[in-house]
Motif scaffolding. Structure first.
Motif, PDB file in Angstrom:
ATOM      1  N   ARG A 151       0.833  -1.209   0.000  1.00 40.19           N
ATOM      2  CA  ARG A 151       0.000   0.000   0.000  1.00 40.19           C
ATOM      3  C   ARG A 151       0.863   1.252   0.000  1.00 40.19           C
ATOM      4  NH1 ARG A 151      -3.769  -0.180   5.003  1.00 40.19           N
ATOM      5  NH2 ARG A 151      -4.144   1.967   4.307  1.00 40.19           N
ATOM      6  N   LEU A 152       1.928   1.229   0.791  1.00 38.73           N
ATOM      7  CA  LEU A 152       2.813   2.377   0.876  1.00 38.73           C
ATOM      8  C   LEU A 152       3.504   2.628  -0.461  1.00 38.73           C
ATOM      9  CD1 LEU A 152       3.742   4.404   3.034  1.00 38.73           C
ATOM     10  CD2 LEU A 152       5.682   2.894   3.493  1.00 38.73           C
ATOM     11  N   ALA A 153       3.956   1.564  -1.096  1.00 39.95           N
ATOM     12  CA  ALA A 153       4.622   1.710  -2.395  1.00 39.95           C
ATOM     13  C   ALA A 153       3.662   2.244  -3.450  1.00 39.95           C
ATOM     14  CB  ALA A 153       5.197   0.368  -2.833  1.00 39.95           C
ATOM     15  N   LYS A 154       2.406   1.859  -3.346  1.00 38.07           N
ATOM     16  CA  LYS A 154       1.405   2.317  -4.315  1.00 38.07           C
ATOM     17  C   LYS A 154       1.142   3.811  -4.170  1.00 38.07           C
ATOM     18  CE  LYS A 154      -3.265   1.213  -5.952  1.00 38.07           C
ATOM     19  NZ  LYS A 154      -4.471   0.367  -5.727  1.00 38.07           N
ATOM     20  N   VAL A 155       1.255   4.308  -2.934  1.00 35.99           N
ATOM     21  CA  VAL A 155       0.997   5.723  -2.687  1.00 35.99           C
ATOM     22  C   VAL A 155       2.130   6.594  -3.206  1.00 35.99           C
ATOM     23  CG1 VAL A 155       0.707   7.476  -0.892  1.00 35.99           C
ATOM     24  CG2 VAL A 155      -0.430   5.282  -0.667  1.00 35.99           C
ATOM     25  N   ARG A 156       3.354   6.082  -3.210  1.00 28.94           N
ATOM     26  CA  ARG A 156       4.561   6.884  -3.431  1.00 28.94           C
ATOM     27  C   ARG A 156       4.404   7.867  -4.583  1.00 28.94           C
ATOM     28  NH1 ARG A 156       9.982   6.567  -0.835  1.00 28.94           N
ATOM     29  NH2 ARG A 156      10.564   8.675  -1.348  1.00 28.94           N
ATOM     30  N   ILE A 157       4.588   9.156  -4.257  1.00 27.90           N
ATOM     31  CA  ILE A 157       4.447  10.234  -5.232  1.00 27.90           C
ATOM     32  C   ILE A 157       5.697  11.115  -5.172  1.00 27.90           C
ATOM     33  CG2 ILE A 157       3.115  12.292  -5.870  1.00 27.90           C
ATOM     34  CD1 ILE A 157       0.687  11.018  -4.521  1.00 27.90           C
ATOM     35  N   GLN A 158       6.180  11.503  -6.311  1.00 31.98           N
ATOM     36  CA  GLN A 158       7.272  12.470  -6.359  1.00 31.98           C
ATOM     37  C   GLN A 158       6.664  13.879  -6.376  1.00 31.98           C
ATOM     38  OE1 GLN A 158      10.510  11.642  -6.140  1.00 31.98           O
ATOM     39  NE2 GLN A 158       9.877   9.502  -6.007  1.00 31.98           N
ATOM     40  N   GLY A 159       7.021  14.662  -5.399  1.00 32.13           N
ATOM     41  CA  GLY A 159       6.451  16.004  -5.327  1.00 32.13           C
ATOM     42  C   GLY A 159       7.318  16.918  -4.493  1.00 32.13           C
ATOM     43  N   SER A 160       6.940  18.194  -4.471  1.00 33.19           N
ATOM     44  CA  SER A 160       7.752  19.180  -3.760  1.00 33.19           C
ATOM     45  C   SER A 160       6.919  20.137  -2.927  1.00 33.19           C
ATOM     46  CB  SER A 160       8.597  19.978  -4.754  1.00 33.19           C
ATOM     47  OG  SER A 160       7.765  20.626  -5.708  1.00 33.19           O
ATOM     48  N   ALA A 161       5.665  19.761  -2.642  1.00 34.83           N
ATOM     49  CA  ALA A 161       4.808  20.618  -1.829  1.00 34.83           C
ATOM     50  C   ALA A 161       5.415  20.790  -0.437  1.00 34.83           C
ATOM     51  CB  ALA A 161       3.410  20.013  -1.725  1.00 34.83           C
TER      52      ALA A 161
END
Length: 287
Positions: A151-161
């Motif tokens: 589940r954690l891997a599925k959430v992983r998003i690259q972002g800079s907020a």
């Protein structure tokens, strides 16, 4: 097996792994799942009820400086339950009863219970601690943990907020331990606080100078409704930087306690940072 859990996250883990029927003793804070509230309470707080966040912070600092205990262990209850296993922690003296007090009480009572301690500082160590507890209670947790990691891997998003997550509201505290890592997984950057280290006291000018794009209020020890009330007070008092989205979250369930629902917290963060779905039982937007 007769289990006493002196940590809310450990209680939750035992129930999640199917060992809830063996949990006979818990702390006054063990409120999830609801069945845990029916167990005998063996640990309570020495702090008076009804304190404000500032009063709590002051009382904790004074007691720690004086070497006084923040929690009280009910030795009569412990003796009556005669546990085979006691689960506690060695992470934070503010979070639960000190392990030395537990071992002293068991020795005094002549109790031969095994003692398992957890000391996670990041998400990997949280997952490892679930497996440690699973092994101790005879409920292998490998598959359960694997599902959490997926589940954690599925959430992983690259972002800079740029995210300012408040672990306390008065005085303000920047996040530590696994929380900055949660923000990173959700596609944000924790503007104050360092992953793997303790949370640290900060100031409102320092928070404003960090230029957060989102503020998430997760005061340790408070659920969503209580966090909402405390955060609304900050808004009403003008403490928070203007024109920045503000969210209150269920700190107890999904941020402060090192248990399975940290993944729920990451999912909620990802949703609120990137205009995705947000579980209304986990997070609530206030501005």
């Amino acid at each position: 097996m007769r289990i006493v859990s002196l940590l809310p996250s450990a209680t939750e883990i035992c129930f999640a792994l199917g060992g809830g029927d063996d949990v006979l003793g818990v702390t006054f804070e063990c409120d999830y799942p609801a069945e845990a509230r029916a167990r005998r309470i063996v640990s309570t707080t020495n702090l008076p009820e009804g304190l404000t966040p500032l009063q709590i912070d002051t009382a904790v600092r004074e007691r720690v400086a004086a070497g006084e205990d923040l929690y009280k262990l009910d030795r009569d209850a412990l003796r009556a339950l005669d546990p085979d296993l006691v689960i506690t922690q060695d992470l934070c003296q503010v979070c639960a009863i000190d392990i030395d007090d537990v071992e002293e009480a068991l020795s005094y009572l002549g109790c031969q219970a095994d003692v398992v301690t957890t000391d996670p500082h990041d998400l990997d160590e949280v997952f490892d601690s679930i497996e440690v507890i699973g092994k101790a209670i005879g409920r292998p947790a490998g598959r359960f943990v694997e599902d959490l990691r997926k589940r954690l891997a599925k959430v992983r998003i690259q972002g800079s907020a740029r995210v300012m997550l408040l672990e306390w509201t008065d005085p303000p505290f920047a996040p530590g331990h696994w929380v900055p890592e949660m923000i990173d997984y959700a596609g944000g950057v924790s503007v104050l606080g360092t992953a793997g280290l303790r949370s640290v006291r900060t100031t409102w000018p320092a928070i404003e100078a960090a230029r957060p794009e989102v503020i998430v209020s997760a005061p340790c020890g408070f659920d969503l409704d209580a966090a909402t009330t405390l955060t609304q007070e900050l808004l009403d008092n003008g403490a928070l930087p203007p024109a920045v989205p503000v969210w209150a979250v269920d700190a107890n369930g999904c941020f402060a306690r090192p248990g399975p629902r940290l993944v729920d917290g990451v999912e909620a963060l990802a949703g609120l940072l990137h205009d995705g779905p947000v579980d209304p039982t986990v997070a609530r937007r206030l501005r």
